[in-house]
Design an enzyme around this catalytic site. Structure first.
Site, mmCIF file in Angstrom:
data_model
loop_
_atom_site.group_PDB
_atom_site.id
_atom_site.type_symbol
_atom_site.label_atom_id
_atom_site.label_comp_id
_atom_site.label_asym_id
_atom_site.label_seq_id
_atom_site.Cartn_x
_atom_site.Cartn_y
_atom_site.Cartn_z
ATOM 1 N N GLU A 82 0.643 -1.105 0.313
ATOM 2 C CA GLU A 82 -0.012 0.242 0.242
ATOM 3 C C GLU A 82 0.657 1.318 -0.263
ATOM 4 O O GLU A 82 0.383 2.131 1.479
ATOM 5 C CB GLU A 82 -0.827 0.392 1.237
ATOM 6 C CG GLU A 82 -2.189 -1.096 1.235
ATOM 7 C CD GLU A 82 -3.429 -0.856 2.187
ATOM 8 O OE1 GLU A 82 -4.363 -0.862 1.605
ATOM 9 O OE2 GLU A 82 -2.648 -0.757 3.151
ATOM 10 N N GLU B 101 -6.489 -7.752 -1.370
ATOM 11 C CA GLU B 101 -7.050 -7.056 0.243
ATOM 12 C C GLU B 101 -8.119 -6.727 -0.018
ATOM 13 O O GLU B 101 -8.612 -6.368 -0.806
ATOM 14 C CB GLU B 101 -5.853 -6.535 1.018
ATOM 15 C CG GLU B 101 -4.912 -6.531 1.173
ATOM 16 C CD GLU B 101 -3.615 -5.473 2.181
ATOM 17 O OE1 GLU B 101 -4.661 -5.366 2.966
ATOM 18 O OE2 GLU B 101 -2.775 -5.340 2.034
#
EC number: 3.2.1.23
Length: 680
Positions: free
Chosen positions: A162, A319
């Site tokens: 991320e 995710e």
């Protein structure tokens, strides 16, 4: 500047080769006693998990001190997974530096726009421009890639994690130096920078590069050109970091490389149009955001957007959550069946893999209340039973892998427009770019229209309808491309606050909406925003809010007018014939029902097909070499019937003409013959 996802990548792409639709998770074995690892692998096999991300936050485990490396635990986990037939998405472990590194080199810590340092104790405590951080991180990547680059279990490389979630914007001295270097490459001369930033205003003219700082907090509002370029720079700086890790991996491995994007409602700092060509498969993290009025519609938007970044190719959901997250003000648990509906909504919209954070719910740490495949309650739980059921269904959906979603409508999205349009000084702080994008997308979604999300410079020729919501900043070239699309027979709907500035955030003079005046056949003399909570009526009986304009129709046909408010009697909705196509304009924020009705008219005029179902039903078709699959996801409590023929995969039943989809359920039909889009 942005680059479209369909442009040629800078590096040779490597295929992400997985058998069928991946079903996976993040696994953090370092949080658990090694005695449980073997049990974990057996449970993964029970659930049907076949792709596991490991070593995402492993830096302090495999590199516990300066010059010290210990791969024994990671070796064991990799071999256990490999023996269990589970493929590995191997992290580079660089997402958060260990305490020994930030203690040894505090200069790598990020600095916020108030000039204060942010310290360790969370994650991503590093500056993207720090050469010191990069030196240590790439040394770690080299160790990991050299050790595991040829391991047969490694199916995918996961760079960092991320990127930019917390540290995208750093204002330290190293960032200032890198920003100046980026500006010099962009503009070539200080005079050109002064022109682009309009520094004649407020005596801001620069005479040398070293006078320039990042846009730190000031006593007044900051230079908008400087802030826009700092966003561009920051996105490019992190992208350059990604490239540096990928380059190290490529020396040791032929496996595909990616990182997890965050195409979601609250992450705005990275221009993923420029990132997408750099990854071998586009991957995204997405969690339902219950701070939004329509979290399920936003899920569909994010999935369609991710597919757009992939250029229409299949992508990977890296995710998502089985139930509640831990970072929203109110973390709502999913209802029975919602886990399955959410996961398959991503598959319907092009995902060739569904992965969850995480395998086991943590017993400690900041995310201990984040849901997982194995919850705190263990396997004797409704969540686990639904996980196992979903894993079996994902396995049966293997035939869908590689197929694509076909859309006749597109929504144009631009990070430059987002950054510029939501600047510090603007006509109304109640008007936000992403709200406009969501409103347009939600209206199309509720109408049952499949949508692609595309950049401003995309080839639009394949679409019957294109919507430009709040495209505040647009280049001359992109505006010309949109005009050419309409002239060639396309249909476009443009909303207020579009076409106002060029790429330097310079207002296009002569009347709004500058770049699109001739295309739309209108001229706006002045904005007339409304106060929060103020509603206005239109001559048609529709209601609107947020915005009005003092608008003249030059060649456009007036379809609706303001009935009251500061622009009473002035056109509010127009349509202009241009070449072989038509261009519609909306000078206000129509309330949901009115916006949906208008887009229904525009879609009908453009010949865009609609699926039946309604706003809380997703109906999407994926088409491949072996045929088509119709996904129907019923988010309502009511049963739904629609036309379909083929074999239904969830239940195994044959469908001959009528498909029943119970409330809260999903049905996926392997169609015996390809049905025309819209008749379902």
């Amino acid at each position: 500047m942005s680059r479209a996802a369909h442009e040629k990548p800078r590096v040779s792409a490597r295929d992400f080769a997985h058998d069928g639709i991946a079903f996976g998770c993040d696994y953090n074995p370092e949080q658990w006693d090694p005695a449980i690892w073997t049990e974990d692998v057996e449970l993964m096999r029970t659930a049907g998990v076949d792709l596991v991300a490991i070593n995402i936050f492993g830096w302090s485990q495999i590199n516990p001190g300066l010059g010290v490396f210990d791969f024994s635990a990671l070796d064991t986990v990799i071999e256990l997974l490999h023996a269990g037939g589970i493929r590995i998405n191997l992290g580079t472990a660089t997402s958060s530096p260990p305490p020994w590194l930030t203690t040894l080199h505090p200069e790598i810590l990020p600095v916020t726009d108030d000039g204060t340092t942010r310290f360790p104790g969370g994650r991503q405590a590093w500056c993207p421009s720090s050469p010191v951080f990069r030196r240590y991180a790439l040394a770690l990547v080299e160790q990991v890639a050299e050790r595991y680059g040829a391991h047969p279990a490694v199916e995918l490389w996961h760079v960092s994690n991320e990127l930019g979630c917390h540290n995208a914007l750093c204002y330290c001295a190293e960032s200032a130096t890198a920003f100046r270097r980026w500006l010099e490459n962009r503009y070539g001369s200080i005079d050109e920078l002064n022109r682009a930033w309009g520094t004649s205003f407020w005596s801001q003219r620069y005479s040398a590069w070293d006078e320039i700082l990042p846009p730190l907090q000031t006593l007044s509002s900051r230079n908008p050109g400087q802030m826009l370029d700092f966003h561009r720079f920051s996105s490019d700086e992190l992208l350059d970091y990604y490239r540096s890790e990928a380059a190290v991996i490529r020396r040791f491995s032929e496996v595909a490389i990616t990182t997890n994007f965050m195409v979601t409602s609250h992450i705005r700092n990275l221009d993923y149009w420029s990132w997408a060509p750099e990854v071998d498969i586009v991957a995204n993290d997405h969690y339902l955001d219950h701070r939004l009025e329509e979290p399920t519609a936003e899920l569909a938007f994010a999935a369609d957007f991710t597919r757009g970044l992939a250029g229409g190719a299949p992508w990977l959901l890296m995710e998502t959550a089985t139930s509640a997250v831990n970072w929203q003000p109110h973390n709502i648990a999913k209802t029975p069946g919602e886990l399955t509906r959410n996961a398959l909504a991503h598959v319907a919209r092009g995902a060739d893999g569904i992965c969850f954070f995480q395998w086991r719910a943590s017993a400690q740490g900041s995310e201990k209340f984040h849901s997982a495949l194995v919850p705190h309650a263990g396997t004797d739980s409704a969540v686990w039973r639904e996980v196992v059921e979903l894993g079996g269904l994902i396995e049966r959906l293997g035939e869908v892998a590689g197929s694509r979603v076909v859309a006749e409508a597109a929504v144009v999205f631009s990070w430059d427009a987002w950054w510029a349009g939501d600047g510090e000084n603007r006509p109304s702080h109640s008007v936000a770019y992403l709200d406009q994008v969501h409103a347009a997308y939600n209206a199309l979604h509720d109408l049952g229209i499949t949508v692609d999300i595309v950049p401003p410079d995309a080839d639009l020729s394949a679409y019957k309808l294109v919507v430009l919501p709040g495209l505040h900043l647009v280049t001359d070239a992109d505006a010309a491309g949109i005009e050419s699309y309409v002239a060639g027979g396309g249909h476009v709907l443009i909303t207020f606050y579009s076409g106002i500035v060029d790429e330097d955030d310079r207002v296009r003079l002569g009347g709004y909406p500058g770049a699109f005046r001739d295309l739309l056949g209108i001229r706006v003399e002045e904005f007339a925003p409304l106060l929060p909570g103020q509603s206005i009526g239109l001559a048609s009986g529709a209601s609107a809010r947020l915005w009005t304009e003092r608008l003249q129709a030059t060649s456009a046909e007036v379809l609706d007018s303001f009935a009251d408010g500061p622009a009473a009697g002035i056109p509010a909705v127009t349509r202009n014939a241009h070449g072989s196509g038509s261009a519609w304009y909306v000078a206000t924020m129509l309330e949901d029902g009115a916006y949906r009705n208008l887009l229904a008219d525009v879609a009908r005029s453009a010949g865009v097909a609609r699926h039946p179902g309604g706003e809380d039903v997703d109906i999407v078709r994926r088409v491949g070499d072996t045929g088509s699959h119709l996904f129907v996801i019923n988010h309502t409590a009511d049963d739904l019937e629609l036309q379909a023929t083929g074999e239904e995969i969830v239940t195994g039943a044959s469908v001959t003409g009528t498909l029943l989809v119970p409330g809260g359920s999903v049905r996926i039909v392997r169609e015996s013959t390809t049905t025309q889009e819209g008749t379902a």
